[in-house]
Design an enzyme around this catalytic site. Structure first.
Site, PDB file in Angstrom:
ATOM      1  N   LYS A 173       0.052   6.324  10.944  1.00  0.00           N
ATOM      2  CA  LYS A 173       1.483   6.151  10.661  1.00  0.00           C
ATOM      3  C   LYS A 173       2.361   6.160  11.912  1.00  0.00           C
ATOM      4  CE  LYS A 173       1.733   6.973   5.852  1.00  0.00           C
ATOM      5  NZ  LYS A 173       0.415   7.543   5.461  1.00  0.00           N
ATOM      6  N   GLU A 205      11.407   8.525   3.648  1.00  0.00           N
ATOM      7  CA  GLU A 205      10.867   9.064   2.408  1.00  0.00           C
ATOM      8  C   GLU A 205       9.444   9.500   2.720  1.00  0.00           C
ATOM      9  OE1 GLU A 205      10.693   5.870   3.199  1.00  0.00           O
ATOM     10  OE2 GLU A 205       8.517   5.686   3.020  1.00  0.00           O
ATOM     11  N   SER A 219      -8.268   5.813   8.564  1.00  0.00           N
ATOM     12  CA  SER A 219      -6.811   5.858   8.752  1.00  0.00           C
ATOM     13  C   SER A 219      -6.269   7.223   9.173  1.00  0.00           C
ATOM     14  CB  SER A 219      -6.109   5.403   7.475  1.00  0.00           C
ATOM     15  OG  SER A 219      -6.574   6.151   6.359  1.00  0.00           O
TER      16      SER A 219
HETATM   17  C1  LIG Z   1      -0.214   7.282   4.266  1.00  0.00           C
HETATM   18  C2  LIG Z   1      -1.668   7.148   4.459  1.00  0.00           C
HETATM   19  C3  LIG Z   1      -2.412   6.096   3.880  1.00  0.00           C
HETATM   20  C4  LIG Z   1      -1.820   5.100   2.939  1.00  0.00           C
HETATM   21  O1  LIG Z   1      -0.834   4.277   3.480  1.00  0.00           O
HETATM   22  P1  LIG Z   1      -1.069   2.750   3.833  1.00  0.00           P
HETATM   23  O2  LIG Z   1       0.296   2.241   4.059  1.00  0.00           O
HETATM   24  O3  LIG Z   1      -1.737   2.111   2.657  1.00  0.00           O
HETATM   25  O4  LIG Z   1      -1.918   2.680   5.031  1.00  0.00           O
HETATM   26  C5  LIG Z   1      -3.759   6.006   4.177  1.00  0.00           C
HETATM   27  N1  LIG Z   1      -4.368   6.912   4.978  1.00  0.00           N
HETATM   28  C6  LIG Z   1      -3.693   7.926   5.531  1.00  0.00           C
HETATM   29  C7  LIG Z   1      -4.438   8.886   6.399  1.00  0.00           C
HETATM   30  C8  LIG Z   1      -2.330   8.090   5.298  1.00  0.00           C
HETATM   31  O5  LIG Z   1      -1.677   9.118   5.857  1.00  0.00           O
END
Ligand SMILES: *Cc1c(COP(=O)(O)O)cnc(C)c1O
Length: 405
Positions: free
Chosen positions: A95, A117, A385
């Site tokens: 993020k 948000e 992610s």
């Molecule tokens: C917020 C988040 C997501 C989901 O958000 P996307 O916009 O779909 O990438 C996925 N993995 C992690 C670790 C997150 O913090």
């Protein structure tokens, strides 16, 4: 930043085919046009691009490693699995790629206050982080329900100097927090920049947030190249709003690997308690854009469910709805218990504790392997992610009870 592809889609109205657009109160249209103009100008400004690159490298920790997961590959039957380690970034997830970019734009536009948000709190933390670094006032809207579930992230945001405002309307979760943030923006648009946390919302957000994340896929291409791998066979990523997935996919959007987005099937698609918007959603407008969403026959937005708070959203980015419709990408879903099983397996076989969100992408690899879709020697890149520190307490509860599996 490479911008050639980002200019072709969406079109000038922010449409990805029949999805996307700009469905907002009249008072916000000038603000969105101003943002679009400022963004276009920033991309042409070498100083902005350099500043973005410097912060990515020195503050966030890019490039992130691309790790060849040998033991996981073996367990899956011999396909070559590579993990793109976004979990190693500052604040623990992808993020920050986006919040750095948007905060730089806020400065450029002389805004002194940023709002966001947040659901799980990950985007709130990433926003509070860059706001602190730049000395911007920061307000984060968060559903009361999520505040209770995600105490640690609330405390982190407060340590970083942000004000967290509990939202008690509706289902008291992300959807309602987003409504409140939009309301704040309408009122304070003069001095306030709204930092949206995924590839959702009105144009230009889905395009802009995507562009800030495409560095993920560009790095993967270079990193595979260094191992003499031209193109992978598969790219796999979890999808909440869809930002880490589009960030991984985008460099290959025109041709090449099969693109797979993995949504949260929660307790199962038939249970009605899930967040599989692309799999079973219908067309509607939510938070400023036309996309697929979970809604009942009267158009009332339904509550999404996932064990992973970051995937727990009843909408999805319009570009993913379009990529599904055109057939360029496909979307699957895995249940809470499948994600938990994959979480444990990755911990044990690679020494990596993933975010529960990312564990959904890993879980799908097991499904592919079971169906014989993953062939030995094929190259699969998975976007990891985020890291799982935030999920350990929730997992202890689930695994302690031992009834979820
Ligand atoms: C917020 C988040 C997501 C989901 O958000 P996307 O916009 O779909 O990438 C996925 N993995 C992690 C670790 C997150 O913090």
């Amino acid at each position: 930043m490479s911008t050639s592809k980002s200019r072709s889609v969406p079109d000038k109205a922010g449409k990805f085919g029949r999805f996307g657009g700009r469905f907002v109160p009249e008072t916000l249209i000038p603000a969105l046009l101003e943002l679009e103009r400022a963004y276009e100008e920033a991309l042409q400004d070498a100083k902005f691009v350099q500043q973005l690159e410097n912060l990515r490298a020195d503050y966030a920790g890019r490039p992130t490693p691309l790790y060849r997961a040998e033991r996981l590959s073996e367990e899956l039957g011999g396909a070559q699995v590579w993990l793109k380690r976004e979990d190693l970034l500052h604040t623990g997830a992808h993020k920050i790629n986006n919040t750095i970019g948007q905060a730089l734009l806020a400065l450029r536009m002389h805004k002194t206050r940023v709002i966001a948000e947040t659901g799980a709190g990950q985007h709130g933390v990433a926003t509070a982080t860059v706001a602190a670094m730049f000395g911007l006032e920061c307000v984060v809207y968060m559903g009361q329900e999520d505040i209770v579930r995600q105490r640690l992230n609330v405390f982190r945001m407060e340590l970083l100097g942000a004000r967290v405002i509990p939202v008690t309307s509706g289902s008291r979760t992300l959807k309602d927090a987003t409504n409140e943030a939009i309301r704040d923006w309408v009122t304070n648009v003069e001095n306030t920049f709204y930092i949206i946390g995924s590839v959702v919302g009105p144009h230009p957000y889905p395009m802009m947030v995507r562009d800030f994340h495409t560095v993920i896929g560009r790095e993967v291409r270079q990193q595979l190249g260094a191992h003499s791998i031209g193109a992978p066979d598969w790219l796999v990523a979890c999808v909440g709003g869809g930002s880490n997935a589009i960030g991984l996919f985008y460099d290959w959007i025109d041709a090449g690997p099969r693109l797979i987005g993995v949504e949260a099937a929660g307790h199962g698609l038939e249970s009605g308690q899930h967040a599989a918007t692309l799999s079973v959603g219908t067309v509607g407008v939510l938070h400023g854009a036309r996309s697929l969403l979970l809604q009942d026959d009267d158009g009332q937005v339904q509550l999404a469910h996932s064990i992973s708070a970051g995937l727990d959203y009843p909408g999805v980015g319009p570009e993913h709805a379009w990529l599904q419709e055109t057939g360029r990408a496909s979307y699957a879903s895995v249940t809470d218990s499948e994600a938990v099983a994959a979480f444990e397996r990755l911990c044990r076989c690679e020494g990596i504790i993933p975010a529960l969100e990312s564990a959904h992408a890993i879980a799908y690899l097991y499904q592919m392997a079971e169906r014989g879709e993953l062939r030995a020697g094929e190259v699969v890149v998975v976007c990891l992610s985020g890291r799982g520190d935030k999920d350990v307490a929730a997992l202890a509860e689930v695994l302690g009870k031992g009834d979820e599996r």
